[in-house]
Design a protein around this motif. Structure first.
Motif, PDB file in Angstrom:
ATOM      1  N   VAL A 160       1.925  -8.485  -8.221  1.00 49.23           N
ATOM      2  CA  VAL A 160       3.032  -8.890  -7.275  1.00 49.23           C
ATOM      3  C   VAL A 160       3.903  -7.852  -6.701  1.00 49.23           C
ATOM      4  CG1 VAL A 160       5.778  -9.644  -7.591  1.00 49.23           C
ATOM      5  CG2 VAL A 160       3.823 -10.871  -8.703  1.00 49.23           C
ATOM      6  N   SER A 161       3.765  -6.634  -7.332  1.00 51.44           N
ATOM      7  CA  SER A 161       4.166  -5.485  -6.589  1.00 51.44           C
ATOM      8  C   SER A 161       3.644  -4.914  -5.444  1.00 51.44           C
ATOM      9  CB  SER A 161       4.480  -4.165  -7.431  1.00 51.44           C
ATOM     10  OG  SER A 161       5.389  -4.455  -8.642  1.00 51.44           O
ATOM     11  N   LEU A 162       2.067  -4.796  -5.606  1.00 47.49           N
ATOM     12  CA  LEU A 162       1.196  -4.767  -4.591  1.00 47.49           C
ATOM     13  C   LEU A 162       1.323  -5.924  -3.507  1.00 47.49           C
ATOM     14  CD1 LEU A 162      -1.325  -2.952  -3.838  1.00 47.49           C
ATOM     15  CD2 LEU A 162      -2.734  -4.441  -5.095  1.00 47.49           C
ATOM     16  N   PHE A 163       1.233  -6.892  -3.761  1.00 48.72           N
ATOM     17  CA  PHE A 163       1.317  -7.940  -2.723  1.00 48.72           C
ATOM     18  C   PHE A 163       2.474  -8.063  -1.896  1.00 48.72           C
ATOM     19  CE2 PHE A 163       2.039 -12.412  -1.555  1.00 48.72           C
ATOM     20  CZ  PHE A 163       1.100 -12.726  -0.719  1.00 48.72           C
ATOM     21  N   TYR A 164       3.498  -8.024  -2.476  1.00 50.74           N
ATOM     22  CA  TYR A 164       4.955  -8.086  -1.804  1.00 50.74           C
ATOM     23  C   TYR A 164       5.232  -6.819  -1.092  1.00 50.74           C
ATOM     24  CZ  TYR A 164       5.931 -13.020  -3.332  1.00 50.74           C
ATOM     25  OH  TYR A 164       5.863 -14.084  -3.283  1.00 50.74           O
ATOM     26  N   GLY A 165       4.812  -5.644  -1.909  1.00 49.99           N
ATOM     27  CA  GLY A 165       5.452  -4.368  -1.379  1.00 49.99           C
ATOM     28  C   GLY A 165       4.325  -3.888  -0.057  1.00 49.99           C
ATOM     29  N   THR A 166       3.326  -4.330  -0.265  1.00 44.46           N
ATOM     30  CA  THR A 166       2.522  -4.170   1.317  1.00 44.46           C
ATOM     31  C   THR A 166       2.914  -5.092   2.365  1.00 44.46           C
ATOM     32  OG1 THR A 166       0.742  -5.560   0.349  1.00 44.46           O
ATOM     33  CG2 THR A 166       0.340  -3.230  -0.034  1.00 44.46           C
ATOM     34  N   GLY A 167       2.908  -6.230   2.045  1.00 37.53           N
ATOM     35  CA  GLY A 167       3.431  -7.283   3.014  1.00 37.53           C
ATOM     36  C   GLY A 167       4.819  -7.058   3.720  1.00 37.53           C
ATOM     37  N   LEU A 168       5.648  -6.448   2.786  1.00 42.41           N
ATOM     38  CA  LEU A 168       7.093  -6.235   3.298  1.00 42.41           C
ATOM     39  C   LEU A 168       7.100  -5.042   4.343  1.00 42.41           C
ATOM     40  CD1 LEU A 168       9.528  -7.068   0.220  1.00 42.41           C
ATOM     41  CD2 LEU A 168       9.251  -8.350   2.441  1.00 42.41           C
ATOM     42  N   TRP A 169       6.280  -4.040   3.628  1.00 41.74           N
ATOM     43  CA  TRP A 169       6.042  -2.860   4.581  1.00 41.74           C
ATOM     44  C   TRP A 169       5.337  -3.229   5.806  1.00 41.74           C
ATOM     45  CZ3 TRP A 169       1.578   0.539   5.205  1.00 41.74           C
ATOM     46  CH2 TRP A 169       1.951   1.753   5.953  1.00 41.74           C
TER      47      TRP A 169
ATOM     48  N   GLN B  93      -1.213  -0.512  16.836  1.00 44.04           N
ATOM     49  CA  GLN B  93      -2.273  -0.007  15.989  1.00 44.04           C
ATOM     50  C   GLN B  93      -1.927   0.189  14.497  1.00 44.04           C
ATOM     51  OE1 GLN B  93      -3.687   3.781  17.409  1.00 44.04           O
ATOM     52  NE2 GLN B  93      -5.557   3.441  16.452  1.00 44.04           N
ATOM     53  N   ARG B  94      -0.754   0.789  14.317  1.00 39.40           N
ATOM     54  CA  ARG B  94      -0.288   0.941  12.942  1.00 39.40           C
ATOM     55  C   ARG B  94       0.011  -0.317  12.274  1.00 39.40           C
ATOM     56  NH1 ARG B  94       4.412   5.684  13.268  1.00 39.40           N
ATOM     57  NH2 ARG B  94       3.070   7.189  14.016  1.00 39.40           N
ATOM     58  N   SER B  95       0.207  -1.576  13.108  1.00 37.68           N
ATOM     59  CA  SER B  95       0.312  -2.554  12.383  1.00 37.68           C
ATOM     60  C   SER B  95      -0.749  -3.088  11.942  1.00 37.68           C
ATOM     61  CB  SER B  95       1.183  -3.661  13.473  1.00 37.68           C
ATOM     62  OG  SER B  95       1.137  -4.966  12.838  1.00 37.68           O
ATOM     63  N   SER B  96      -2.077  -2.793  12.760  1.00 34.40           N
ATOM     64  CA  SER B  96      -3.135  -3.340  12.121  1.00 34.40           C
ATOM     65  C   SER B  96      -3.776  -2.829  11.061  1.00 34.40           C
ATOM     66  CB  SER B  96      -4.217  -3.338  13.439  1.00 34.40           C
ATOM     67  OG  SER B  96      -3.912  -3.918  14.533  1.00 34.40           O
ATOM     68  N   ILE B  97      -3.445  -1.341  11.132  1.00 33.00           N
ATOM     69  CA  ILE B  97      -4.038  -0.481   9.839  1.00 33.00           C
ATOM     70  C   ILE B  97      -2.971  -1.285   8.684  1.00 33.00           C
ATOM     71  CG2 ILE B  97      -4.176   1.628   9.012  1.00 33.00           C
ATOM     72  CD1 ILE B  97      -4.421   2.849  11.805  1.00 33.00           C
ATOM     73  N   ALA B  98      -1.985  -1.156   8.853  1.00 35.02           N
ATOM     74  CA  ALA B  98      -1.154  -1.772   7.673  1.00 35.02           C
ATOM     75  C   ALA B  98      -1.383  -3.044   7.170  1.00 35.02           C
ATOM     76  CB  ALA B  98       0.308  -1.488   8.168  1.00 35.02           C
TER      77      ALA B  98
ATOM     78  N   VAL C 298      -4.317  -4.022   6.717  1.00 34.45           N
ATOM     79  CA  VAL C 298      -5.516  -4.105   5.731  1.00 34.45           C
ATOM     80  C   VAL C 298      -4.978  -3.709   4.436  1.00 34.45           C
ATOM     81  CG1 VAL C 298      -7.375  -2.232   5.029  1.00 34.45           C
ATOM     82  CG2 VAL C 298      -6.882  -2.687   7.679  1.00 34.45           C
ATOM     83  N   MET C 299      -3.986  -3.239   4.183  1.00 36.48           N
ATOM     84  CA  MET C 299      -3.360  -3.089   2.886  1.00 36.48           C
ATOM     85  C   MET C 299      -3.165  -4.548   2.122  1.00 36.48           C
ATOM     86  SD  MET C 299      -3.201  -0.039   2.172  1.00 36.48           S
ATOM     87  CE  MET C 299      -2.347  -0.258   0.526  1.00 36.48           C
ATOM     88  N   TYR C 300      -2.572  -5.574   2.654  1.00 40.54           N
ATOM     89  CA  TYR C 300      -2.341  -6.936   2.139  1.00 40.54           C
ATOM     90  C   TYR C 300      -3.565  -7.766   2.482  1.00 40.54           C
ATOM     91  CZ  TYR C 300      -0.712  -9.384   6.416  1.00 40.54           C
ATOM     92  OH  TYR C 300      -0.755  -9.860   7.603  1.00 40.54           O
ATOM     93  N   ALA C 301      -4.294  -7.614   3.338  1.00 40.72           N
ATOM     94  CA  ALA C 301      -5.322  -8.410   3.801  1.00 40.72           C
ATOM     95  C   ALA C 301      -6.655  -7.953   3.192  1.00 40.72           C
ATOM     96  CB  ALA C 301      -5.682  -8.647   5.350  1.00 40.72           C
ATOM     97  N   MET C 302      -6.712  -6.813   2.835  1.00 40.80           N
ATOM     98  CA  MET C 302      -7.835  -6.477   2.185  1.00 40.80           C
ATOM     99  C   MET C 302      -7.802  -5.757   0.619  1.00 40.80           C
ATOM    100  SD  MET C 302     -10.515  -5.250   5.169  1.00 40.80           S
ATOM    101  CE  MET C 302     -11.889  -5.137   3.655  1.00 40.80           C
ATOM    102  N   ALA C 303      -6.894  -4.933   0.729  1.00 40.94           N
ATOM    103  CA  ALA C 303      -6.682  -3.851  -0.507  1.00 40.94           C
ATOM    104  C   ALA C 303      -6.113  -4.944  -1.686  1.00 40.94           C
ATOM    105  CB  ALA C 303      -5.623  -2.886  -0.321  1.00 40.94           C
ATOM    106  N   THR C 304      -5.208  -5.610  -1.454  1.00 47.80           N
ATOM    107  CA  THR C 304      -4.618  -6.453  -2.387  1.00 47.80           C
ATOM    108  C   THR C 304      -5.704  -7.468  -3.042  1.00 47.80           C
ATOM    109  OG1 THR C 304      -2.456  -6.555  -1.647  1.00 47.80           O
ATOM    110  CG2 THR C 304      -3.040  -8.302  -3.126  1.00 47.80           C
ATOM    111  N   PRO C 305      -6.422  -8.248  -2.314  1.00 48.24           N
ATOM    112  CA  PRO C 305      -7.643  -8.944  -2.976  1.00 48.24           C
ATOM    113  C   PRO C 305      -8.693  -8.268  -3.668  1.00 48.24           C
ATOM    114  CG  PRO C 305      -7.020  -9.845  -0.810  1.00 48.24           C
ATOM    115  CD  PRO C 305      -6.343  -8.381  -0.821  1.00 48.24           C
ATOM    116  N   MET C 306      -8.868  -6.930  -2.952  1.00 48.56           N
ATOM    117  CA  MET C 306      -9.880  -5.966  -3.605  1.00 48.56           C
ATOM    118  C   MET C 306      -9.295  -5.396  -5.160  1.00 48.56           C
ATOM    119  SD  MET C 306     -11.545  -2.592  -2.176  1.00 48.56           S
ATOM    120  CE  MET C 306     -10.217  -1.755  -2.436  1.00 48.56           C
ATOM    121  N   LEU C 307      -8.311  -5.248  -5.074  1.00 44.20           N
ATOM    122  CA  LEU C 307      -7.483  -4.330  -6.445  1.00 44.20           C
ATOM    123  C   LEU C 307      -7.235  -5.530  -7.749  1.00 44.20           C
ATOM    124  CD1 LEU C 307      -5.305  -1.606  -4.716  1.00 44.20           C
ATOM    125  CD2 LEU C 307      -7.597  -1.273  -5.715  1.00 44.20           C
TER     126      LEU C 307
END
Length: 312
Positions: free
Chosen positions: A248-257, A269-274, A276-285
């Motif tokens: 929950v912390s990872l999903f909502y934290g990255t999404g809100l960020w 560009q920063r939006s695209s890179i950011a 990645v955190m909720y579109a890729m990092a969360t499902p991977m972790l």
């Protein structure tokens, strides 16, 4: 740019994370590795839960659904991105873009709903343990998942119907590595007021309410734990929530960020890179969080690996 309506626009251009040719092989390797790890990790979670009768409980039923959704979630965006990098192209068809928006919105919303259901499951298990099997019966669990699919599918479809009335310019560029709804709306050449109003309302209803439900569930859990006398009992009860709280912390934290950070707001560009955190990092972790912090899942995975090794 020559303007045209949506029937004349055959494709959009996805600008991706970087236009530097020297970075493309690195990006391809990194994202292919992340994609494979995500798919394999979540498949192992699904296999472990389905093959072990001890894990046929509401909590693991929701977890297996979450793993399936995460596979679909990442498969909506990454294969097309990898294909564009490999072929050195940036185009995505108009229909392909709408399809990507539709399914990305569905799986993002389902992730949200499933995390809420898992919080409710922990609330019932800790605060009403004697009535747990009665309340969290298979019929209710299946109904909750089915209703979530129906609600978010109709909301996504309405987003697409509203997008189809928009006018886009020939050669429209989307400063992202996939067709993200808000970025596509910003790229439209016609008025998007109705689209943005519906986006805000849908985000409030389907985002704020589930998050409120999660916070309420954990406030009741904490209140119940505070009334427990045994420290060991408190630790044992709360330990079952550790993996879910991490996700929950990872999903909502990255999404809100991504959506609330001022720095991201002013840089595509920063939006695209950011993203990645909720579109890729969360499902991977997620598989690592649940397998490393959960003895039942680790045990089931261990038994699968031992059976596989003995059969070789």
């Amino acid at each position: 740019m020559e303007a045209g309506n949506h029937t004349e626009v055959s494709e959009f251009l996805l600008l991706g994370l970087s236009e530097d040719p020297e970075l493309q092989p690195l990006l391809f390797g990194v994202f292919l590795s992340m994609y494979l790890v995500t798919v394999l990790g979540n498949l192992f979670i699904i296999l472990a839960i389905s093959s072990d009768s001890q894990l046929h409980t509401p909590m693991y039923f929701f977890l297996s659904n979450l793993s399936f959704i995460d596979i679909c979630f990442i498969s909506t965006t990454i294969p097309k991105m990898l294909l564009n990098i490999q072929t050195q192209r940036k185009d995505i068809s108009y229909i392909g873009c709408l399809t990507q928006v539709y399914f990305f919105t569905i799986f993002l919303g389902l992730d949200n709903f499933l995390l809420t259901m898992m919080a409710y499951d922990r609330f019932v298990a800790i605060c009403h343990p004697l009535h747990y099997t009665v309340i969290m019966n298979p019929h209710l669990c299946g109904l909750l998942v089915l209703m979530s699919w129906l609600i978010i599918s109709w909301v996504s479809l309405f987003h697409i119907l509203l997008m189809m009335r928009l006018t886009f310019c020939i050669g429209t560029e989307i400063p992202h590595f996939f067709c993200e709804l808000s970025q596509v709306l910003k790229s439209a050449c016609s008025d998007t007021l109705i689209n943005n109003i519906f986006l805000c309302v849908a985000t409030a209803l389907l985002g704020v309410f589930p998050l409120t439900g999660i916070l309420f569930s954990y406030s009741q859990i904490v209140s119940s734990l505070m009334r427990m006398v045994s420290i060991e009992g408190k630790y044992k009860a709360f330990s079952t929530c550790g993996s879910h709280l991490s996700v929950v912390s990872l999903f909502y934290g990255t999404g809100l960020w991504v959506y609330l950070s001022p720095a991201v707001t002013h840089s595509s560009q920063r939006s695209s890179i950011a993203s990645v955190m909720y579109a890729m990092a969360t499902p991977m972790l997620n598989p690592f969080i649940y397998s490393l912090r959960n003895k039942d899942v680790k045990g089931a995975l261990g038994r699968i690996l031992s059976r596989t090794a003995s059969s070789l």
